[in-house]
Design a protein around this motif. Structure first.
Motif, PDB file in Angstrom:
ATOM      1  N   GLU A 118      21.437  32.549   0.608  1.00  0.00           N
ATOM      2  CA  GLU A 118      21.744  31.441   1.414  1.00  0.00           C
ATOM      3  C   GLU A 118      20.622  30.490   1.069  1.00  0.00           C
ATOM      4  O   GLU A 118      20.947  29.221   1.025  1.00  0.00           O
ATOM      5  CB  GLU A 118      22.327  32.028   2.716  1.00  0.00           C
ATOM      6  CG  GLU A 118      23.400  32.771   2.655  1.00  0.00           C
ATOM      7  CD  GLU A 118      23.512  33.456   4.244  1.00  0.00           C
ATOM      8  OE1 GLU A 118      22.772  33.006   5.036  1.00  0.00           O
ATOM      9  OE2 GLU A 118      24.215  34.703   4.353  1.00  0.00           O
TER      10      GLU A 118
ATOM     11  N   ASP B 198      27.354  30.051   6.639  1.00  0.00           N
ATOM     12  CA  ASP B 198      26.173  30.042   6.039  1.00  0.00           C
ATOM     13  C   ASP B 198      25.390  28.662   6.126  1.00  0.00           C
ATOM     14  O   ASP B 198      23.994  28.754   6.499  1.00  0.00           O
ATOM     15  CB  ASP B 198      26.522  30.405   4.418  1.00  0.00           C
ATOM     16  CG  ASP B 198      26.854  31.970   4.532  1.00  0.00           C
ATOM     17  OD1 ASP B 198      26.752  32.794   5.667  1.00  0.00           O
ATOM     18  OD2 ASP B 198      27.419  32.637   3.480  1.00  0.00           O
TER      19      ASP B 198
ATOM     20  N   CYS C 139      27.998  31.515   1.130  1.00  0.00           N
ATOM     21  CA  CYS C 139      27.536  31.938   0.145  1.00  0.00           C
ATOM     22  C   CYS C 139      27.448  33.622  -0.276  1.00  0.00           C
ATOM     23  O   CYS C 139      27.339  34.496   0.974  1.00  0.00           O
ATOM     24  CB  CYS C 139      25.935  31.835   0.102  1.00  0.00           C
ATOM     25  SG  CYS C 139      25.639  30.114   0.525  1.00  0.00           S
TER      26      CYS C 139
END
Length: 366
Positions: free
Chosen positions: A238, A272, A286
């Motif tokens: 991420e 995210d 992600c």
């Protein structure tokens, strides 16, 4: 002459708010139904302009015609602007019909790109709105998130080393990080192979030791400030994506680990990454790979709830997406993108930015 603004209120509060922000009227009439009165009240809370709510049936043509005629006669000597972006089509029809002959009346529409279009002179103008106001208008204030500035050079350097360890023993790396994410109270986890991950709370460091099938050891110690978070729920991936997107020319602000709370302050949903482009929001999910295609449905639903119908959704994976996942993305108006076929994040940057530039201004279907 008094500057009066009439705005139709339906399920999408953003275009209503943008019309008010553009005209800065002296008085506002919110046209709403019993179903949209809460949206109107929420918008009122964000402005400091005298206003009143007029409740009209959303589909009863006789009721609508009568109410609009009455308002038209009441305001015949005032300078009027009417925003027909929201509300029902019958409302729009009758407001246009009754007010189009007013000498001092402008009728406007605000699209998903924050573009206010004036039907009278065919002019158009972008009206901006900040991210926090967007979320409040959708009744989902965002208070819990992280900014890229909260991460350090050491955090970003750790990503490449984490990728190397993952490549060295993919199976053990995934097992250890999955268990570490699932049992966050545990500081030590070991695989059948003898590979381990250890969290040192005192030193705030992560030690990972991986053995491959030939018994060769590969290990490293991560002392970066956010080391622990990098190994929980693929936090490293991420962060890699957030850092990549932050270099996109249209990214004004990038927020990570965005948690929308319930009224009781328990976790409601986590996004995210959310990117403010100045025009609309880009929500990013992600995953290193998609194991369950229903994740795409859940993500698409969350984007509409928290960002409204005008927001964009991007689903990024490390591994290539299977055909079923790509089809799911298409059905849900989610932009799919994978890194591995393009040789990783650095090589994918140009392709990703080209894709985002192409998709950003496209109007979503309802």
């Amino acid at each position: 002459m008094k500057r009066t603004h009439i705005t139709l209120v339906g399920g999408q509060p953003i275009p209503v708010y943008l019309g008010i922000k553009h005209y800065e009227p002296e008085y506002i009439f919110f046209i709403c139904s019993e179903q949209s009165i809460q949206e109107a009240e929420r918008i009122r809370d964000e402005i400091e302009i005298e206003s009143e709510l007029i409740i009209i049936d959303p589909v009863d043509l006789q009721n609508i015609s009568s109410a609009v005629k009455q308002l038209s006669e009441k305001l015949k000597n005032e300078q009027i602007s009417i925003n027909i972006s929201s509300g029902t089509k019958p409302w729009s029809y009758y407001f246009i019909s009754k007010f189009s002959n007013h000498k001092n009346c402008e009728i406007v529409y605000v699209d998903q790109n924050n573009l206010l279009r004036n039907f009278n002179d065919k002019s158009q103008q972008i009206v901006d709105i900040d991210m926090n106001t967007r979320f409040k208008l959708h009744n989902n204030p965002l208070k819990n998130y992280q900014l890229l500035s909260e991460y350090t050079v050491e955090d970003f350097k750790a990503i490449e080393r984490i990728r190397q360890l993952r490549k060295f023993n993919f199976s053990d790396f995934n097992y250890l990080t999955a268990q570490f994410s699932k049992h966050q109270q545990r500081s030590f986890i070991e695989s059948k192979n003898g590979s381990t991950i250890k969290w040192n709370k005192t030193e705030r460091s992560i030690t990972m030791q991986l053995y491959n099938n030939h018994g060769i050891l590969e290990s490293d110690i991560f002392n970066s400030p956010n080391a622990r978070n990098l190994f929980i729920n693929t936090g490293w991936f991420e962060l890699e994506i957030a850092h990549l997107i932050s270099k996109w020319g249209k990214a004004k602000e990038v927020r990570l680990n965005c948690i929308f709370p319930t009224t009781r302050n328990s976790p409601k949903n986590e996004i995210d990454i959310i990117v403010d482009t100045g025009i609309k929001l880009l929500f990013v999910e992600c995953k290193t790979q998609i194991n369950n295609e229903t994740d795409i449905d859940k993500f698409a639903s969350a984007v509409k709830i928290y960002g409204g119908t005008g927001s964009k959704a991007l689903f990024i994976t490390d591994a290539p997406m299977r055909d079923k996942a790509l089809e799911k993305c298409h059905d849900n108006q989610v932009i799919p993108f994978s890194l591995q076929p393009l040789g990783g994040a650095n090589n994918a940057k140009t392709k990703l930015f080209q894709l985002l530039n192409k998709e950003l201004y496209n109007i979503n279907t309802k």
